[in-house]
Design a protein around this motif. Sequence first.
Motif, PDB file in Angstrom:
ATOM      1  N   ASN A   1     -14.564   8.126   6.396  1.00  0.00           N
ATOM      2  CA  ASN A   1     -15.829   8.633   5.853  1.00  0.00           C
ATOM      3  C   ASN A   1     -15.806  10.103   5.455  1.00  0.00           C
ATOM      4  OD1 ASN A   1     -17.410   6.178   6.094  1.00  0.00           O
ATOM      5  ND2 ASN A   1     -17.128   6.445   8.297  1.00  0.00           N
ATOM      6  N   ASN A   2     -14.764  10.853   5.925  1.00  0.00           N
ATOM      7  CA  ASN A   2     -14.826  12.314   5.733  1.00  0.00           C
ATOM      8  C   ASN A   2     -13.537  12.963   5.239  1.00  0.00           C
ATOM      9  OD1 ASN A   2     -17.595  13.013   7.147  1.00  0.00           O
ATOM     10  ND2 ASN A   2     -16.536  11.552   8.483  1.00  0.00           N
ATOM     11  N   TYR A   3     -12.476  12.180   5.016  1.00  0.00           N
ATOM     12  CA  TYR A   3     -11.202  12.819   4.669  1.00  0.00           C
ATOM     13  C   TYR A   3     -11.143  13.120   3.162  1.00  0.00           C
ATOM     14  CZ  TYR A   3      -6.326  14.166   5.572  1.00  0.00           C
ATOM     15  OH  TYR A   3      -5.144  14.866   5.680  1.00  0.00           O
ATOM     16  N   VAL A   4      -9.950  13.293   2.636  1.00  0.00           N
ATOM     17  CA  VAL A   4      -9.758  13.865   1.293  1.00  0.00           C
ATOM     18  C   VAL A   4     -10.323  12.980   0.167  1.00  0.00           C
ATOM     19  CG1 VAL A   4      -8.005  14.613  -0.364  1.00  0.00           C
ATOM     20  CG2 VAL A   4      -7.659  15.029   2.097  1.00  0.00           C
ATOM     21  N   GLU A   5     -11.066  13.625  -0.749  1.00  0.00           N
ATOM     22  CA  GLU A   5     -11.558  12.966  -1.953  1.00  0.00           C
ATOM     23  C   GLU A   5     -10.945  13.627  -3.174  1.00  0.00           C
ATOM     24  OE1 GLU A   5     -15.867  12.974  -1.908  1.00  0.00           O
ATOM     25  OE2 GLU A   5     -15.922  12.122   0.124  1.00  0.00           O
ATOM     26  N   ASP A   6     -10.966  12.935  -4.300  1.00  0.00           N
ATOM     27  CA  ASP A   6     -10.521  13.552  -5.555  1.00  0.00           C
ATOM     28  C   ASP A   6     -11.594  14.548  -6.014  1.00  0.00           C
ATOM     29  OD1 ASP A   6     -12.247  11.248  -6.073  1.00  0.00           O
ATOM     30  OD2 ASP A   6     -11.995  11.850  -8.166  1.00  0.00           O
ATOM     31  N   ASP A   7     -11.270  15.333  -7.037  1.00  0.00           N
ATOM     32  CA  ASP A   7     -12.187  16.388  -7.509  1.00  0.00           C
ATOM     33  C   ASP A   7     -13.545  15.843  -7.944  1.00  0.00           C
ATOM     34  OD1 ASP A   7     -10.277  18.259  -7.025  1.00  0.00           O
ATOM     35  OD2 ASP A   7      -9.520  18.326  -9.096  1.00  0.00           O
ATOM     36  N   GLU A   8     -13.542  14.623  -8.483  1.00  0.00           N
ATOM     37  CA  GLU A   8     -14.814  14.072  -8.986  1.00  0.00           C
ATOM     38  C   GLU A   8     -15.527  13.196  -7.958  1.00  0.00           C
ATOM     39  OE1 GLU A   8     -13.287  12.685 -12.981  1.00  0.00           O
ATOM     40  OE2 GLU A   8     -12.213  14.511 -12.380  1.00  0.00           O
ATOM     41  N   ASN A   9     -15.015  13.170  -6.711  1.00  0.00           N
ATOM     42  CA  ASN A   9     -15.616  12.376  -5.639  1.00  0.00           C
ATOM     43  C   ASN A   9     -15.785  10.897  -6.010  1.00  0.00           C
ATOM     44  OD1 ASN A   9     -17.191  15.296  -5.795  1.00  0.00           O
ATOM     45  ND2 ASN A   9     -16.277  14.831  -3.799  1.00  0.00           N
ATOM     46  N   MET A  10     -14.761  10.347  -6.643  1.00  0.00           N
ATOM     47  CA  MET A  10     -14.792   8.919  -6.989  1.00  0.00           C
ATOM     48  C   MET A  10     -14.000   8.082  -5.983  1.00  0.00           C
ATOM     49  SD  MET A  10     -14.141   9.309 -11.054  1.00  0.00           S
ATOM     50  CE  MET A  10     -14.410   7.586 -11.474  1.00  0.00           C
ATOM     51  N   PHE A  11     -13.033   8.717  -5.329  1.00  0.00           N
ATOM     52  CA  PHE A  11     -12.143   8.014  -4.393  1.00  0.00           C
ATOM     53  C   PHE A  11     -11.954   8.838  -3.131  1.00  0.00           C
ATOM     54  CE2 PHE A  11     -10.900   7.406  -8.817  1.00  0.00           C
ATOM     55  CZ  PHE A  11     -11.080   6.033  -8.946  1.00  0.00           C
ATOM     56  N   ARG A  12     -11.744   8.158  -2.010  1.00  0.00           N
ATOM     57  CA  ARG A  12     -11.437   8.861  -0.764  1.00  0.00           C
ATOM     58  C   ARG A  12     -10.308   8.117  -0.057  1.00  0.00           C
ATOM     59  NH1 ARG A  12     -15.885   7.983   2.397  1.00  0.00           N
ATOM     60  NH2 ARG A  12     -17.110   9.349   1.089  1.00  0.00           N
ATOM     61  N   PHE A  13      -9.315   8.859   0.437  1.00  0.00           N
ATOM     62  CA  PHE A  13      -8.197   8.228   1.147  1.00  0.00           C
ATOM     63  C   PHE A  13      -8.714   7.339   2.270  1.00  0.00           C
ATOM     64  CE2 PHE A  13      -5.073  11.878   0.050  1.00  0.00           C
ATOM     65  CZ  PHE A  13      -4.562  11.161  -1.015  1.00  0.00           C
ATOM     66  N   ASN A  14      -8.066   6.201   2.421  1.00  0.00           N
ATOM     67  CA  ASN A  14      -8.456   5.236   3.446  1.00  0.00           C
ATOM     68  C   ASN A  14      -7.191   4.798   4.207  1.00  0.00           C
ATOM     69  OD1 ASN A  14      -9.941   1.862   3.383  1.00  0.00           O
ATOM     70  ND2 ASN A  14      -9.825   3.393   5.004  1.00  0.00           N
ATOM     71  N   TYR A  15      -6.624   5.744   4.970  1.00  0.00           N
ATOM     72  CA  TYR A  15      -5.455   5.428   5.801  1.00  0.00           C
ATOM     73  C   TYR A  15      -5.840   4.326   6.790  1.00  0.00           C
ATOM     74  CZ  TYR A  15      -3.206   9.852   4.354  1.00  0.00           C
ATOM     75  OH  TYR A  15      -2.621  10.874   3.647  1.00  0.00           O
ATOM     76  N   SER A  16      -5.011   3.296   6.915  1.00  0.00           N
ATOM     77  CA  SER A  16      -5.311   2.205   7.858  1.00  0.00           C
ATOM     78  C   SER A  16      -4.990   2.641   9.284  1.00  0.00           C
ATOM     79  CB  SER A  16      -4.484   0.964   7.502  1.00  0.00           C
ATOM     80  OG  SER A  16      -3.110   1.218   7.758  1.00  0.00           O
ATOM     81  N   LYS A  17      -5.541   1.917  10.254  1.00  0.00           N
ATOM     82  CA  LYS A  17      -5.237   2.221  11.665  1.00  0.00           C
ATOM     83  C   LYS A  17      -3.741   2.099  11.939  1.00  0.00           C
ATOM     84  CE  LYS A  17      -9.231  -0.116  12.737  1.00  0.00           C
ATOM     85  NZ  LYS A  17      -9.978  -1.131  13.458  1.00  0.00           N
ATOM     86  N   GLU A  18      -3.129   1.060  11.382  1.00  0.00           N
ATOM     87  CA  GLU A  18      -1.680   0.858  11.580  1.00  0.00           C
ATOM     88  C   GLU A  18      -0.904   2.043  11.002  1.00  0.00           C
ATOM     89  OE1 GLU A  18      -3.771  -1.373  10.082  1.00  0.00           O
ATOM     90  OE2 GLU A  18      -4.000  -2.551  11.932  1.00  0.00           O
ATOM     91  N   PHE A  19      -1.368   2.545   9.851  1.00  0.00           N
ATOM     92  CA  PHE A  19      -0.709   3.688   9.227  1.00  0.00           C
ATOM     93  C   PHE A  19      -0.819   4.907  10.130  1.00  0.00           C
ATOM     94  CE2 PHE A  19       0.854   5.415   5.088  1.00  0.00           C
ATOM     95  CZ  PHE A  19       0.942   6.744   5.476  1.00  0.00           C
ATOM     96  N   LEU A  20      -2.020   5.135  10.663  1.00  0.00           N
ATOM     97  CA  LEU A  20      -2.227   6.315  11.515  1.00  0.00           C
ATOM     98  C   LEU A  20      -1.337   6.239  12.747  1.00  0.00           C
ATOM     99  CD1 LEU A  20      -6.105   6.578  11.175  1.00  0.00           C
ATOM    100  CD2 LEU A  20      -4.393   8.135  10.190  1.00  0.00           C
ATOM    101  N   GLN A  21      -1.219   5.051  13.326  1.00  0.00           N
ATOM    102  CA  GLN A  21      -0.367   4.902  14.512  1.00  0.00           C
ATOM    103  C   GLN A  21       1.096   5.156  14.164  1.00  0.00           C
ATOM    104  OE1 GLN A  21      -1.731   1.063  15.997  1.00  0.00           O
ATOM    105  NE2 GLN A  21      -2.922   2.119  17.582  1.00  0.00           N
ATOM    106  N   TRP A  22       1.491   4.703  13.000  1.00  0.00           N
ATOM    107  CA  TRP A  22       2.876   4.938  12.536  1.00  0.00           C
ATOM    108  C   TRP A  22       3.102   6.424  12.280  1.00  0.00           C
ATOM    109  CZ3 TRP A  22       4.035   6.262   7.189  1.00  0.00           C
ATOM    110  CH2 TRP A  22       5.388   6.217   6.861  1.00  0.00           C
ATOM    111  N   ALA A  23       2.168   7.054  11.583  1.00  0.00           N
ATOM    112  CA  ALA A  23       2.326   8.457  11.194  1.00  0.00           C
ATOM    113  C   ALA A  23       2.313   9.380  12.405  1.00  0.00           C
ATOM    114  CB  ALA A  23       1.208   8.853  10.224  1.00  0.00           C
ATOM    115  N   LEU A  24       1.587   8.997  13.440  1.00  0.00           N
ATOM    116  CA  LEU A  24       1.359   9.920  14.557  1.00  0.00           C
ATOM    117  C   LEU A  24       2.233   9.652  15.772  1.00  0.00           C
ATOM    118  CD1 LEU A  24      -2.515  10.303  14.219  1.00  0.00           C
ATOM    119  CD2 LEU A  24      -0.705  11.885  13.492  1.00  0.00           C
ATOM    120  N   ARG A  25       3.038   8.579  15.745  1.00  0.00           N
ATOM    121  CA  ARG A  25       3.878   8.288  16.908  1.00  0.00           C
ATOM    122  C   ARG A  25       5.365   8.175  16.552  1.00  0.00           C
ATOM    123  NH1 ARG A  25       0.745   3.409  19.775  1.00  0.00           N
ATOM    124  NH2 ARG A  25       1.343   2.512  17.773  1.00  0.00           N
ATOM    125  N   PRO A  26       5.922   9.151  15.848  1.00  0.00           N
ATOM    126  CA  PRO A  26       7.368   9.116  15.571  1.00  0.00           C
ATOM    127  C   PRO A  26       8.149   9.454  16.830  1.00  0.00           C
ATOM    128  CG  PRO A  26       6.480  11.196  14.825  1.00  0.00           C
ATOM    129  CD  PRO A  26       5.296  10.373  15.314  1.00  0.00           C
TER     130      PRO A  26
END
Length: 389
Positions: free
Chosen positions: A69-94
């Motif tokens: 709901n609050n992470y990065v949007e494009d300049d025109e506020n049309m899209f916002r990143f939607n990292y999945s829970k699985e992605f976050l767990q992968w990215a944060l537990r190397p």
Amino acid sequence: MRHRFWETQPVGQFKDAGDISLSEGPIEPPAPLSAVKPEPYNLPALYEWTTCDMDDEQTCAEVYSLLTNNYVEDDENMFRFNYSKEFLQWALRPPGYFKSWHIGVRVKASKKLVAFITGVPARIRVRNEVVRMAEVNFLCVHKKLRSKRLAPVMIKEVTRRVHLENIWQAAYTAGVVLPTPFTTCRYWHRSLNPKKLIDVGFSRLGARMTMSRTIRLYKLPGSTATPGLRKMELRDVPAVTRLLREYLSQYVVVPDLDENDVEHWLLPLENVVESYVVESPETHEVTDFFSFYSLPSSILNNQNHSVLKAAYSYYNVAKKTPLLQLMNDALIVAKQKDYDVFNALDAMHNETFLKELKFGPGDGQLHYYLYNYRVRNALRPSELGLIEY
Ligand code: NHW
Ligand code: MG
């Protein structure tokens, strides 16, 4: 432009650009651990620190919802990143990650999670020096709490916790310009599902183009071209590590990856990271590979579509197969997996296939930064071998 916070930090300052008396390397020496502040920085009175346990499903869901709901949007506020829970767990537990570097801020009264910042450990090589660093990412402050100088406190707190592990450097990327990028890359986009991309406003119909001509322009073969192309498996880790280390040796700033890292970062994980190797049908040697990660965006304000499925080029090594053919196969695989767009930076040797494979330049720039490490001359994107997500 003044940077009230960044001017106080050990980063390359704009006023120092071009000063040849400054040498490459750490800006400040490491301090003794006893000099690191033992208690957390102060937050405004209504808020408290929390360490986010990403193994815990409920915490992971709270982080997911804050970012969605609050992470990065494009300049025109049309899209916002939607990292999945699985992605976050992968990215944060190397390998070797520290739970204490997954930092949240909650409202004391309601316990609602309202801000987040993370670090993960990495070894980064800058020219001939391999440096232990934190890769800092997912800095997010709830939309209702913006512009209250919370971000500098979060950055200082992650810095303190990184120092407690005797690590004194960090790497991070951002779409905004801060003091001072050591390189700036551009995103390029290859349409896989042009109709949807046009319908949601991601791309526009070109001049003198019809929808059906556009669909034909981006049409891909139904199957891949390279004999011996298959999904990467656990047994490929040693060969992929060797290929990748050899390939990255030509670039100036790269991750220093061992087999454990490669197993974590490149072994396929459904809807997170996809890797394919080319196993020679004659010698059974692994000669090439490509990989991409999966980072969808929420489509804001569209009646017909809510999610844009995007694949992002990750690490690719073409030793025997021509890079153009390998990357065209990557596009075909992504299309088969129903991605709408394939994105790539102009880093590494990517320039050599982008135009040819019908990628178009985007308006998004990605600036790369190091904390407490000066790089003497800004790099060209083609000298960069580090991909973050
Ligand atoms: S870049 C993605 C960042 N996140 C977003 O864009 C999400 C949407 N935006 C927000 O949530 C990938 C807020 O706007 C944020 C700023 C939280 C971005 N990096 O609280 P204030 C990363 O996660 C500076 C660094 O009032 P705010 C990488 C800004 O220049 N600094 O702003 C993260 C200003 O300082 P200045 C950033 O809008 C790397 C100050 O924050 C920044 O409410 C972090 C204003 O604060 C950014 N992306 O919240 C650094 N955006 O000096 C790691 C703004 O200019 C460093 N700012 O006055 C290494 C640490 C570890 C070292 C270990 C040795
Ligand atoms: Mg704030």
